[in-house]
Design a protein around this motif. Structure first.
Motif, PDB file in Angstrom:
ATOM      1  N   ASP A  47      48.606  41.810  40.275  1.00  0.00           N
ATOM      2  CA  ASP A  47      49.953  42.365  40.441  1.00  0.00           C
ATOM      3  C   ASP A  47      49.982  43.832  40.057  1.00  0.00           C
ATOM      4  N   ALA A  48      49.244  44.209  39.017  1.00  0.00           N
ATOM      5  CA  ALA A  48      49.216  45.613  38.588  1.00  0.00           C
ATOM      6  C   ALA A  48      48.635  46.501  39.675  1.00  0.00           C
ATOM      7  N   GLU A  61      42.892  31.315  31.599  1.00  0.00           N
ATOM      8  CA  GLU A  61      42.934  32.155  30.401  1.00  0.00           C
ATOM      9  C   GLU A  61      42.552  33.609  30.679  1.00  0.00           C
ATOM     10  N   LYS A  62      41.941  33.878  31.851  1.00  0.00           N
ATOM     11  CA  LYS A  62      41.558  35.258  32.188  1.00  0.00           C
ATOM     12  C   LYS A  62      42.746  36.078  32.709  1.00  0.00           C
ATOM     13  N   ARG A  63      43.809  35.416  33.077  1.00  0.00           N
ATOM     14  CA  ARG A  63      45.059  36.081  33.493  1.00  0.00           C
ATOM     15  C   ARG A  63      44.861  37.065  34.653  1.00  0.00           C
ATOM     16  N   TRP A  64      44.037  36.710  35.624  1.00  0.00           N
ATOM     17  CA  TRP A  64      43.802  37.617  36.743  1.00  0.00           C
ATOM     18  C   TRP A  64      45.060  37.958  37.531  1.00  0.00           C
ATOM     19  N   ARG A 124      43.736  29.475  43.856  1.00  0.00           N
ATOM     20  CA  ARG A 124      45.047  29.973  43.425  1.00  0.00           C
ATOM     21  C   ARG A 124      45.088  31.502  43.475  1.00  0.00           C
ATOM     22  N   LEU A 125      43.989  32.140  43.112  1.00  0.00           N
ATOM     23  CA  LEU A 125      43.951  33.601  43.156  1.00  0.00           C
ATOM     24  C   LEU A 125      44.027  34.095  44.603  1.00  0.00           C
ATOM     25  N   THR A 126      43.324  33.412  45.496  1.00  0.00           N
ATOM     26  CA  THR A 126      43.394  33.792  46.909  1.00  0.00           C
ATOM     27  C   THR A 126      44.821  33.678  47.428  1.00  0.00           C
ATOM     28  N   LYS A 127      45.500  32.620  47.022  1.00  0.00           N
ATOM     29  CA  LYS A 127      46.902  32.452  47.419  1.00  0.00           C
ATOM     30  C   LYS A 127      47.760  33.548  46.811  1.00  0.00           C
ATOM     31  N   HIS A 128      47.477  33.922  45.558  1.00  0.00           N
ATOM     32  CA  HIS A 128      48.248  34.968  44.879  1.00  0.00           C
ATOM     33  C   HIS A 128      48.061  36.318  45.564  1.00  0.00           C
TER      34      HIS A 128
END
Length: 384
Positions: free
Chosen positions: A232-233, A224-227, A256-260
Motif C-alpha cells: 500500500d505504501a 507477520e511480515k505485514r507485506w 492473498r498478496l497477489t490479490k492485494h
C-alpha cells in the motif's frame, strides 16, 4: 568449548535460522569451539559438517501447520541426547517448549536462551494492537510474561539481537538479557555487487523505465511480515513518481498478496533466489529496501541491504529498526502505510545518498557471543 545448540526451529528447508546455523557450524570451529546442533527430525541422524561441527537429529513429530518443521515432543529423549553429548555450554533457540525441557535437564552446563523468535510481536501485538494499547495487551498476556521471566531465572543469558527486543524484555522483568547483534556475510554483500543491467531488468519486470525508482522487499510471505503495508505504501508513493516494487519470498500468503496487488503492473512477486551471489547482486541493485514486519528479532534482509549501501525504509518497532540507525535509512510508524509512503518519498528526495556504516560480520557476532559464554563458564552470571 563444546557448544550444543538445541534448535527447534532448524529445518533443511528453513530460512533465517538455517542460514544462522550453517554460519555457526562453519565459524565456530574456526574460533576453536566444537559445535553440535541438536534438532528434531523424522529419525536419528548425524550429519557431519567437518571435524568439529555436526547436526544431530532425534525422532520428533512434525508441526501440523508447517510440515517443513518438527518440534521436540519427548523430554526424556532430549535429556538423554544432552547427556550423551556432554556439552560445556547449551544454547536454546526457541522461547516455547524446548527451553523448559532444557531448564529441567540435570546436567551442569550453563545455558543461554537465544531469542530467534519474538512471541509477543509475532502474535499478541500484531493481532490486538489495532484495538488495544500495548500496556493493556501485556496485562492480558501476563501468563506469557511469567513464562519469559521464569526462563530469565533459569538461564544464564537471554540473548537478543536487537536493542528494542532486549529493552522490552528487560522492562518486562526478564533477567539476564544481553545484546548480541547478528552479522552478515561481508564477503558476499557489498556495494560492489550493484549491477545497472540487473536494475534495468527488474524495473522492466515492473513495466517501468530505468529512470524510475526500484524498491525491493525480502522475506517470507506470511501474515507477520505485514507485506500489505509495504504494498500500500508503494502504491501511494507511486501516485507522485514512478516506483517499482519487487518482493522476493515464498509462503502461504502469496495468493492473498497477489490479490492485494490487484493487477498493479509496477509490483511483482518473485520466488526466492537460491544462488546467494545472484541474490546479493539483486539486493545491491535496488534503490532502497522496504520492510514492514515488527516481529523481527534482528532483520537479516535489512542488514544485508545496509551492507550493500542500499538505504532501508523500516518500521520504528522491532529488530529491523536498528538498521536505519547511523544514517543508513528511515523509519516510519509501524503498521501505517501512509507513514511508510511518506518515508519512501522523503528518502527518494534526499539530495545526497545516505551513509553506509560499517557492516558487522557473522564472525564478529560469534566472536563476541562465544566470548560471553566463556565468561559465564568462568563464573560471571548475568549482565543487567
Amino acid at each position: 568449548m563444546r557448544i550444543v545448540d538445541v534448535c527447534a526451529f532448524y529445518s533443511p528447508q528453513g530460512g533465517g535460522v538455517r542460514t544462522y546455523v550453517e554460519q555457526k557450524l562453519k565459524i565456530g570451529p574456526e574460533l576453536g569451539h566444537e559445535i553440535v546442533v541438536l534438532a528434531p527430525g523424522d529419525d536419528h541422524a548425524v550429519i557431519e559438517h567437518g571435524p568439529a561441527a555436526r547436526i544431530v537429529t532425534i525422532p520428533s513429530p512434525r508441526l501440523a501447520f508447517d510440515r517443513k518443521y518438527w518440534y521436540f515432543g519427548d523430554e526424556p529423549a532430549l535429556h538423554a541426547a544432552l547427556d550423551a553429548l556432554d556439552p560445556d555450554f547449551v544454547e536454546v533457540g526457541s522461547p516455547w517448549r524446548s527451553p523448559s525441557y532444557v531448564a529441567r535437564w540435570q546436567g551442569n552446563a550453563p545455558r543461554a536462551l537465544v531469542m530467534h523468535n519474538d512471541p509477543f510481536s509475532v502474535y499478541a501485538y500484531r493481532w490486538l494492537e489495532p484495538w488495544l494499547r500495548r500496556e493493556t495487551i501485556d496485562r492480558r498476556i501476563d501468563f506469557l510474561w511469567q513464562h519469559m521471566r521464569k526462563l530469565g531465572r533459569d538461564y544464564d543469558r537471554v540473548v537478543c539481537a536487537s536493542r528494542e527486543l532486549r529493552a522490552r524484555l528487560a522492562r518486562g522483568g526478564v533477567a539476564g538479557t544481553a545484546l548480541h547483534p547478528m552479522g552478515i556475510d561481508t564477503t558476499l554483500f557489498g556495494p560492489q555487487r550493484r549491477d545497472p543491467e540487473v536494475r534495468r531488468q527488474l524495473l522492466a519486470l515492473c513495466d517501468l523505465p530505468e529512470d524510475a525508482h526500484l524498491l525491493i522487499g525480502v522475506g517470507r510471505y506470511g501474515a507477520e511480515k505485514r507485506w500489505p503495508v509495504a504494498i500500500d505504501a508503494v502504491m501511494r508513493a507511486g501516485l507522485t513518481r514512478p516506483i517499482g516494487l519487487v518482493l522476493i519470498g515464498e509462503g502461504g500468503a502469496a495468493k492473498r498478496l497477489t490479490k492485494h496487488i490487484a493487477g498493479n503492473p509496477h509490483i511483482h512477486l518473485l520466488a526466492p533466489e537460491r544462488n546467494r551471489l545472484r541474490f546479493a547482486t539483486i539486493l545491491a541493485s535496488a534503490d532502497a529496501l522496504i520492510h514492514a514486519s515488527t516481529s523481527e528479532t534482528f532483520g537479516m534482509a535489512p542488514a544485508e541491504a545496509r551492507a550493500c549501501g542500499v538505504p532501508v525504509i523500516v518500521p520504528d518497532e522491532g529488530g529491523a529498526a536498528d538498521h536505519a540507525a547511523d544514517g543508513a535509512g528511515l523509519t516510519y510508524r509501524a503498521g501505517d502505510a501512509l507513514a511508510a509512503a511518506e518515508a519512501i518519498l522523503a528518502l527518494l528526495d534526499q539530495s545526497r545518498p545516505l551513509r553506509t556504516p560499517h557492516a558487522r560480520s557473522m564472525r564478529d557476532h560469534f566472536t563476541a557471543l562465544f566470548a560471553d559464554y566463556e565468561r559465564i563458564r568462568e563464573g560471571e552470571r548475568r549482565v543487567a
